[in-house]
Design a protein around this motif. Structure first.
Motif, mmCIF file in Angstrom:
data_model
loop_
_atom_site.group_PDB
_atom_site.id
_atom_site.type_symbol
_atom_site.label_atom_id
_atom_site.label_comp_id
_atom_site.label_asym_id
_atom_site.label_seq_id
_atom_site.Cartn_x
_atom_site.Cartn_y
_atom_site.Cartn_z
ATOM 1 N N ARG A 1 7.051 3.730 2.842
ATOM 2 C CA ARG A 1 5.724 4.259 3.174
ATOM 3 C C ARG A 1 4.603 3.260 2.935
ATOM 4 N NH1 ARG A 1 6.047 10.547 1.272
ATOM 5 N NH2 ARG A 1 3.978 10.654 2.159
ATOM 6 N N PHE B 1 1.493 0.965 4.366
ATOM 7 C CA PHE B 1 0.496 1.259 5.398
ATOM 8 C C PHE B 1 0.685 0.246 6.521
ATOM 9 C CE2 PHE B 1 -1.323 2.821 1.378
ATOM 10 C CZ PHE B 1 -1.298 4.178 1.694
ATOM 11 N N GLN C 1 -2.081 -1.931 8.128
ATOM 12 C CA GLN C 1 -2.910 -2.808 7.304
ATOM 13 C C GLN C 1 -2.074 -4.026 6.900
ATOM 14 O OE1 GLN C 1 -5.900 -1.180 4.857
ATOM 15 N NE2 GLN C 1 -5.351 0.927 5.252
ATOM 16 N N TYR D 1 -6.179 0.467 -6.190
ATOM 17 C CA TYR D 1 -7.365 1.213 -5.764
ATOM 18 C C TYR D 1 -8.261 1.677 -6.917
ATOM 19 C CZ TYR D 1 -10.160 4.515 -3.038
ATOM 20 O OH TYR D 1 -11.186 5.169 -2.425
ATOM 21 N N SER E 1 -10.868 0.908 4.041
ATOM 22 C CA SER E 1 -9.429 0.686 3.904
ATOM 23 C C SER E 1 -8.732 1.979 3.455
ATOM 24 C CB SER E 1 -9.197 -0.443 2.904
ATOM 25 O OG SER E 1 -7.837 -0.590 2.619
ATOM 26 N N ALA E 2 -9.380 2.699 2.540
ATOM 27 C CA ALA E 2 -8.813 3.972 2.088
ATOM 28 C C ALA E 2 -8.779 4.985 3.237
ATOM 29 C CB ALA E 2 -9.631 4.522 0.921
ATOM 30 N N ARG F 1 -8.427 4.250 6.433
ATOM 31 C CA ARG F 1 -7.305 3.877 7.302
ATOM 32 C C ARG F 1 -5.977 4.283 6.664
ATOM 33 N NH1 ARG F 1 -7.411 -1.991 8.023
ATOM 34 N NH2 ARG F 1 -8.903 -2.052 6.319
ATOM 35 N N ALA F 2 -5.896 4.136 5.344
ATOM 36 C CA ALA F 2 -4.670 4.525 4.651
ATOM 37 C C ALA F 2 -4.428 6.026 4.800
ATOM 38 C CB ALA F 2 -4.758 4.142 3.173
ATOM 39 N N GLU G 1 -3.039 7.077 8.057
ATOM 40 C CA GLU G 1 -1.615 6.789 8.248
ATOM 41 C C GLU G 1 -0.718 7.702 7.435
ATOM 42 O OE1 GLU G 1 0.454 3.031 8.398
ATOM 43 O OE2 GLU G 1 -1.480 2.020 8.471
ATOM 44 N N ASP G 2 -1.038 7.900 6.170
ATOM 45 C CA ASP G 2 -0.102 8.593 5.275
ATOM 46 C C ASP G 2 -0.867 9.129 4.058
ATOM 47 O OD1 ASP G 2 1.890 9.340 3.465
ATOM 48 O OD2 ASP G 2 3.224 7.707 4.053
ATOM 49 N N GLY H 1 0.101 11.295 1.735
ATOM 50 C CA GLY H 1 0.886 11.326 0.499
ATOM 51 C C GLY H 1 0.885 9.970 -0.179
ATOM 52 N N ALA H 2 1.183 8.928 0.595
ATOM 53 C CA ALA H 2 1.196 7.578 0.034
ATOM 54 C C ALA H 2 -0.199 7.200 -0.459
ATOM 55 C CB ALA H 2 1.697 6.574 1.069
ATOM 56 N N SER H 3 -1.242 7.669 0.236
ATOM 57 C CA SER H 3 -2.609 7.379 -0.207
ATOM 58 C C SER H 3 -2.875 7.983 -1.580
ATOM 59 C CB SER H 3 -3.624 7.936 0.787
ATOM 60 O OG SER H 3 -3.431 7.362 2.054
ATOM 61 N N MET H 4 -2.396 9.211 -1.781
ATOM 62 C CA MET H 4 -2.578 9.843 -3.091
ATOM 63 C C MET H 4 -1.868 9.048 -4.175
ATOM 64 S SD MET H 4 -2.283 13.920 -2.655
ATOM 65 C CE MET H 4 -2.290 14.503 -0.996
ATOM 66 N N MET I 1 -1.647 6.003 -4.319
ATOM 67 C CA MET I 1 -2.490 4.851 -4.645
ATOM 68 C C MET I 1 -3.670 5.256 -5.537
ATOM 69 S SD MET I 1 -0.961 2.529 -2.955
ATOM 70 C CE MET I 1 0.536 3.468 -3.056
ATOM 71 N N ILE J 1 -6.030 7.401 -4.220
ATOM 72 C CA ILE J 1 -7.130 7.735 -3.311
ATOM 73 C C ILE J 1 -7.368 9.245 -3.331
ATOM 74 C CG2 ILE J 1 -7.852 7.761 -0.878
ATOM 75 C CD1 ILE J 1 -6.109 5.190 -0.542
ATOM 76 N N ILE K 1 -12.268 11.431 0.852
ATOM 77 C CA ILE K 1 -12.252 10.620 2.081
ATOM 78 C C ILE K 1 -12.523 11.503 3.301
ATOM 79 C CG2 ILE K 1 -10.764 9.217 3.594
ATOM 80 C CD1 ILE K 1 -11.644 7.699 1.112
#
Lengths: 234, 291
Positions: free
Chosen positions: A86, A88, A91, A102, B165-166, B168-169, B172-173, B175-178, B180, B182, B187
């Motif tokens: 997973r 991104f 990017q 982050y 960037s967040a 865009r993340a 895309e995804d 779950g994966a953003s969380m 990180m 985010i 957002i």
């Protein structure tokens, strides 16, 4: 460090995790092996807060994680490399790594850590301006691991890091997991590749259809007849 | 040379569509929903600017700022109250809710300000300059310039900042953003705020071009801009820009050379043809269904 007690997770009416307890102590590599659908990923998601626990507790150094929103958990020192990487895809490698950090504010230290990640995975450095989606499966796995390390976690959760990789790459990934642990990061590793996982684990658990059926040191389980029969092809 | 002036007028109209389409496409890209109340935010923005200019006699820039401020807050509020509780709901439920919000805003405006239309004061100089044989109004030039500035700022924001960037993340995804760290809800709020702020800018440009303000004024531009977003590939920011401009040009050319009455039918006809050839729109990405 991480202590899970009587954890239950439900998807609608179905109980995917039926009350499991396990712990990961400071500095250990602990692995959880099990077949497809045993509930390994669900357990990982419950720890990281991506799915809600129906019952039970998950404690990270005495902080209850079941009540913490997912986006706060990484800031408490627990990072996850999710199943299927997973990354991104749209990017760049570098942007992915920066997203891994982050919540961090220490810019100077972040740059140092990025160099550390590049040292661990030199191929990522070569490709740092490339979109993550253009990387090979192995490189994406490295990126997902590097991204999680950018959060400077004290405990790293790895969900099926060897999935879909060539035997040579699997060896490399397991070698690096060892190296990350040697540098002081505690590791919880979920794997279908039981042989490899048990070989590097201090302790291990066997998960079968939502329950833990066996536990012991990596060596004990590797020599256990039931484990050999069910997971080691012997 | 009629052609040149049609082209520039088309670009002007298309710029308004593009600014509105950006709101649709950003919200779709990140929240994965079609916010059909987006057009009505334009209407609210036009009313706010109207009252700021007439009742409170504010200077034009302040009136624009007032419209932006109100619309931004309204957009965030709508998301919090109407859409956020449906985050896990089927997308059809969210779509129906968005249509409900749209009617709520239209009827609310009718109750507050009556259904009769108000004349928007002409504040932007009505003069024009001549480019060769074509004459182009200042308003059209201002509209095109605004669209270009908006596009540049938005592109820089999305590609160069941490929040961008967040975003865009998240698109895309989530779950994966969380994972990180985010805050995905934050957002989404920011996305609605930006989209609604842009709608406010569009509302002032629109009301200056067609100077009547009434409760359903946002519907048609809203649908056209949505079409523009689909045309360019929904979820894609450059797609919304190109889709908006093309739609404006096609509409003006259809009006000029074919038929005024048929122009909307022609616009939607072109959309259907494009979607038949390229179902994801001009710049749309292939949607990978995860197995």
């Amino acid at each position: 460090m991480l202590k899970v007690t009587d954890l239950k997770v439900k998807y609608g009416m179905i109980e995917a995790i039926k009350g499991i307890s396990f712990e990961v102590r400071d500095g250990e590599i602990v692995t959880m092996i099990g077949a497809n659908g045993a509930g390994k990923t669900t357990t990982m998601h419950a720890i990281s807060g991506l799915v809600k626990a129906a019952e039970g507790s998950i404690k990270l150094d005495d902080v209850e994680l079941t009540k913490t929103p997912a986006n706060k958990i990484v800031g408490m020192g627990l990072a996850q490399v999710p199943e299927g990487r997973r990354v991104f895809a749209e990017q760049t490698v570098e942007e992915n790594l920066i997203l891994g950090a982050y919540l961090r504010k220490d810019k100077a230290k972040m740059a140092e850590d990025m160099e550390e990640v590049y040292k661990l995975f030199p191929r990522l450095k070569e490709r740092r301006k490339q979109l993550a989606g253009t990387l090979s499966g192995g490189e994406q796995q490295m990126l997902a691991m590097g991204r999680a390390l950018m959060a400077k976690p004290s405990i790293l959760l790895l969900d099926e890091p060897s999935m879909g990789l060539s035997p040579l790459l699997v060896s490399e990934i397991f070698h690096i997991i060892r190296e990350i642990n040697d540098k002081g990061t505690t590791i919880l590793l979920v794997e279908q590749n039981a042989k490899r996982a048990l070989a590097i684990a201090d302790r291990a658990y066997v998960l079968e259809t939502g329950s833990i059926t066996l536990e012991g040191t990596g060596e004990e389980l590797a020599n256990d007849e039931r484990v050999q029969k069910a997971y080691l092809g012997g | 040379m009629q052609f040149l002036s049609y082209l520039i007028n088309g670009l002007g109209l298309g710029s308004v569509y593009a600014i509105i389409a950006l709101g649709y496409t950003m919200v779709y890209g990140i929240a994965k929903m079609l916010n059909f109340a987006h057009g009505d935010i334009i209407m609210i923005g036009a009313y706010i600017a109207f009252f700021a200019l007439t009742k409170f006699a504010l200077p034009f820039p302040l009136a624009v700022l007032a419209a932006i401020a109100v619309c931004t807050m309204l957009g965030v509020l709508i998301e919090r109250l109407a859409y956020k509780p449906l985050r896990q709901a089927p997308s059809l439920a969210v779509l129906i809710t968005a249509i409900g919000v749209s009617y709520f805003l239209q009827n609310g405006a009718q109750i507050l300000w009556s259904s009769s239309s108000k004349v928007f004061p002409s504040v932007i100089s009505t003069g024009s300059i001549s480019l060769g044989s074509a004459s182009v109004s200042y308003l059209t030039l201002l509209t095109i310039a605004t669209c270009i500035v908006v596009m540049i700022c938005l592109t820089l924001f999305i590609n160069r900042t941490k929040t961008g960037s967040a975003m865009r993340a998240c698109s895309e995804d989530k779950g994966a953003s969380m994972l990180m760290g985010i805050n995905v809800n934050m957002i989404i709020s920011i996305t609605f705020a930006i989209g609604s702020g842009l709608a406010a800018i569009a509302s002032v440009l629109l009301a200056s071009t067609y100077p009547s303000v009434y409760p359903t004024m946002g519907s048609m531009p809203g649908i056209k801009a949505f079409t523009a977003a689909v045309f360019g590939g929904i979820g894609s920011i450059p797609g919304a820009f190109i889709g908006g401009l093309l739609l404006g040009i096609i509409e003006i050319f259809a009006k000029a050379y074919i038929s005024t009455q048929l122009s909307d039918a022609i616009v939607f006809g072109v959309l259907i043809v494009i979607l038949l050839i390229k179902p994801t729109g001009l710049l749309g990405k292939k949607i990978n269904v995860k197995v």
